[in-house]
Design a protein around this motif. Structure first.
Motif, short mmCIF file in Angstrom:
data_model
loop_
_atom_site.label_atom_id
_atom_site.label_comp_id
_atom_site.label_asym_id
_atom_site.label_seq_id
_atom_site.Cartn_x
_atom_site.Cartn_y
_atom_site.Cartn_z
N ALA A 1 9.27 0.03 -13.84
CA ALA A 1 10.04 -0.47 -12.71
C ALA A 1 10.40 0.67 -11.76
O ALA A 1 10.35 0.52 -10.52
N ARG A 2 10.77 1.83 -12.32
CA ARG A 2 11.10 2.98 -11.48
C ARG A 2 9.89 3.40 -10.64
O ARG A 2 10.02 3.69 -9.45
N TYR A 3 8.73 3.42 -11.30
CA TYR A 3 7.53 3.82 -10.56
C TYR A 3 7.17 2.80 -9.49
O TYR A 3 6.81 3.17 -8.37
N ARG A 4 7.20 1.52 -9.82
CA ARG A 4 6.83 0.49 -8.85
C ARG A 4 7.69 0.57 -7.60
O ARG A 4 7.21 0.42 -6.47
N THR A 5 8.98 0.83 -7.78
CA THR A 5 9.87 0.98 -6.63
C THR A 5 9.47 2.18 -5.78
O THR A 5 9.40 2.08 -4.54
N ALA A 6 9.18 3.30 -6.42
CA ALA A 6 8.77 4.50 -5.69
C ALA A 6 7.42 4.29 -4.99
O ALA A 6 7.21 4.76 -3.86
N TYR A 7 6.52 3.58 -5.66
CA TYR A 7 5.19 3.31 -5.09
C TYR A 7 5.32 2.47 -3.82
O TYR A 7 4.71 2.79 -2.79
N GLU A 8 6.10 1.41 -3.87
CA GLU A 8 6.25 0.55 -2.69
C GLU A 8 6.93 1.31 -1.55
O GLU A 8 6.59 1.13 -0.38
N ARG A 9 7.88 2.18 -1.90
CA ARG A 9 8.54 2.98 -0.87
C ARG A 9 7.53 3.92 -0.21
O ARG A 9 7.49 4.04 1.02
N ALA A 10 6.72 4.59 -1.03
CA ALA A 10 5.73 5.52 -0.47
C ALA A 10 4.68 4.77 0.34
O ALA A 10 4.24 5.25 1.40
N LEU A 11 4.26 3.60 -0.13
CA LEU A 11 3.27 2.81 0.60
C LEU A 11 3.80 2.43 1.97
O LEU A 11 3.09 2.56 2.99
N THR A 12 5.04 1.99 2.04
CA THR A 12 5.66 1.61 3.31
C THR A 12 5.80 2.81 4.24
O THR A 12 5.57 2.70 5.45
N GLU A 13 6.16 3.94 3.68
CA GLU A 13 6.40 5.13 4.49
C GLU A 13 5.12 5.78 4.98
O GLU A 13 5.02 6.22 6.13
N LEU A 14 4.10 5.84 4.11
CA LEU A 14 2.90 6.62 4.42
C LEU A 14 1.79 5.80 5.06
O LEU A 14 0.92 6.37 5.71
N TRP A 15 1.78 4.51 4.85
CA TRP A 15 0.68 3.68 5.37
C TRP A 15 1.29 2.59 6.24
O TRP A 15 1.51 1.47 5.80
N ARG A 16 1.53 2.93 7.48
CA ARG A 16 2.21 2.00 8.39
C ARG A 16 1.23 1.14 9.18
O ARG A 16 1.64 0.20 9.85
N GLY A 17 -0.05 1.46 9.10
CA GLY A 17 -1.06 0.69 9.80
C GLY A 17 -1.47 -0.54 9.02
O GLY A 17 -0.97 -0.81 7.92
N PRO A 18 -2.41 -1.30 9.56
CA PRO A 18 -2.86 -2.53 8.89
C PRO A 18 -3.61 -2.22 7.60
O PRO A 18 -4.32 -1.22 7.50
N ARG A 19 -3.44 -3.08 6.64
CA ARG A 19 -4.14 -2.95 5.36
C ARG A 19 -4.14 -4.30 4.66
O ARG A 19 -3.22 -5.10 4.83
N THR A 20 -5.17 -4.54 3.89
CA THR A 20 -5.26 -5.76 3.10
C THR A 20 -5.38 -5.37 1.63
O THR A 20 -6.39 -4.80 1.23
N PRO A 21 -4.37 -5.64 0.82
CA PRO A 21 -4.46 -5.32 -0.60
C PRO A 21 -5.27 -6.38 -1.35
O PRO A 21 -5.18 -7.57 -1.06
N LEU A 22 -6.07 -5.92 -2.31
CA LEU A 22 -6.84 -6.81 -3.16
C LEU A 22 -6.70 -6.33 -4.60
O LEU A 22 -6.78 -5.12 -4.86
N ASP A 23 -6.51 -7.23 -5.53
CA ASP A 23 -6.51 -6.91 -6.96
C ASP A 23 -7.80 -7.45 -7.55
O ASP A 23 -8.01 -8.66 -7.62
N VAL A 24 -8.67 -6.53 -7.97
CA VAL A 24 -10.04 -6.87 -8.36
C VAL A 24 -10.18 -6.77 -9.88
O VAL A 24 -9.99 -5.69 -10.45
#
Length: 290
Positions: free
Chosen positions: A13-36
């Motif tokens: 849970a700690r990591y997931r929170t940090a990951y989403e924060r970093a994703l929001t901060e570092l990748w502000r452009g368009p993106r489409t997530p896919l789980d393959v």
């Protein structure tokens, strides 16, 4: 063999929170997530960039994920489709379900991923451990690689004590107060520690148990089978290997490959000289088909 996983739910849970924060901060452009889904687990990828053309597929180094490429995304996406990958077994949004035992398994995972994404051809870009995976994929599944760009890849020589010392000193420097980090980064030749958001994400991953195989050194016969258009970008002062000796080995075994020693850089080549790495990736991806 066991699989990579978090030691408990709190660590995850700690990591997931940090990951989403970093994703929001570092990748502000368009993106489409896919789980393959693959036989080795569910792999998270992010699509961005143009909709037509052969995609650039970005593979991170050990301990990293798609976000290590955040400084590259705009430049690459302006000219090509881009797929940034959270490698299965690394800390990220992918979830491993079966062990990856060796380079052949790592190549099989990547082949399954590219197949599931319906990519008959791809420009593979791999940094460090990701470069080792890309090389193994070309060796074991040669039909799908349009070009290879290897950014100080692992697997070209046995890493010595110097590399592990570099990892430890870089980790310690990353814990220092922020005003001290630029000086320490120069001292230990690791500019990656200046990536504040990524360093916070790495600290959050301390509860992640990584159980991927070591990047074993490719044999002469294996390197001789690298016949796709390939660019090797080697940090002149890399702690991973003796870069001039590796360059000489590549010239001997893969004479068609382009091998560049990047002056003044080390194993943290993507942050040491992002302009040269970006130019190298685009040079390969812009090559005429065939």
């Amino acid at each position: 063999m066991r699989i990579s996983e978090f030691k408990n739910g709190k660590a995850e849970a700690r990591y997931r929170t940090a990951y989403e924060r970093a994703l929001t901060e570092l990748w502000r452009g368009p993106r489409t997530p896919l789980d393959v889904p693959t036989g080795f687990g569910t792999t998270r990828v992010y699509r961005t960039g143009r909709t037509e053309g052969t995609p650039i597929v970005l593979l991170p180094g050990s301990g990293g994920n798609a976000l290590m490429w955040h400084r590259y995304l705009d430049a690459l996406a302006a000219r090509h489709p881009v797929i940034a990958v959270d490698t299965v077994g690394e800390p990220g949004a992918s979830v491993q379900s079966a062990p990856v035992r060796n380079g052949r398994d790592a190549a099989a995972w990547l082949e399954e991923l590219l197949t599931a994404l319906d990519l008959p051809s791809a420009h593979l870009v791999g940094c460090s451990y990701g470069g080792w995976i890309a090389l193994n994929h070309r060796i074991h599944h040669p039909g799908r690689t349009a070009t290879l760009t290897l950014v100080d890849p692992a697997g070209l020589a046995d890493p010595g004590r110097r590399f592990y010392t570099w990892l430890i000193t870089g980790g310690l420097a990353a814990l220092a107060p922020r005003p001290l980090r630029p000086r320490l980064a120069r001292l230990v030749r690791n500019s990656a520690i200046l990536e504040t958001e990524l360093m916070a994400l790495i600290r959050a991953s301390m509860g992640f148990r990584r159980r991927l195989p070591l990047a074993t050194t490719l044999t002469d016969e294996e390197l001789g089978r690298i016949d796709a258009p390939a660019l090797f970008l080697l940090g002149e002062h890399s702690a991973l290997h003796d870069a001039p000796a590796v360059a000489a080995r590549l010239h001997r075994l893969a004479p068609a490959a382009r091998v560049d020693l990047v002056p003044g850089t080390g194993h943290a080549l993507p942050t040491d000289d992002p302009a040269t790495v970006t130019a190298g990736i685009l040079t390969m991806a812009d090559r005429p088909a065939g």
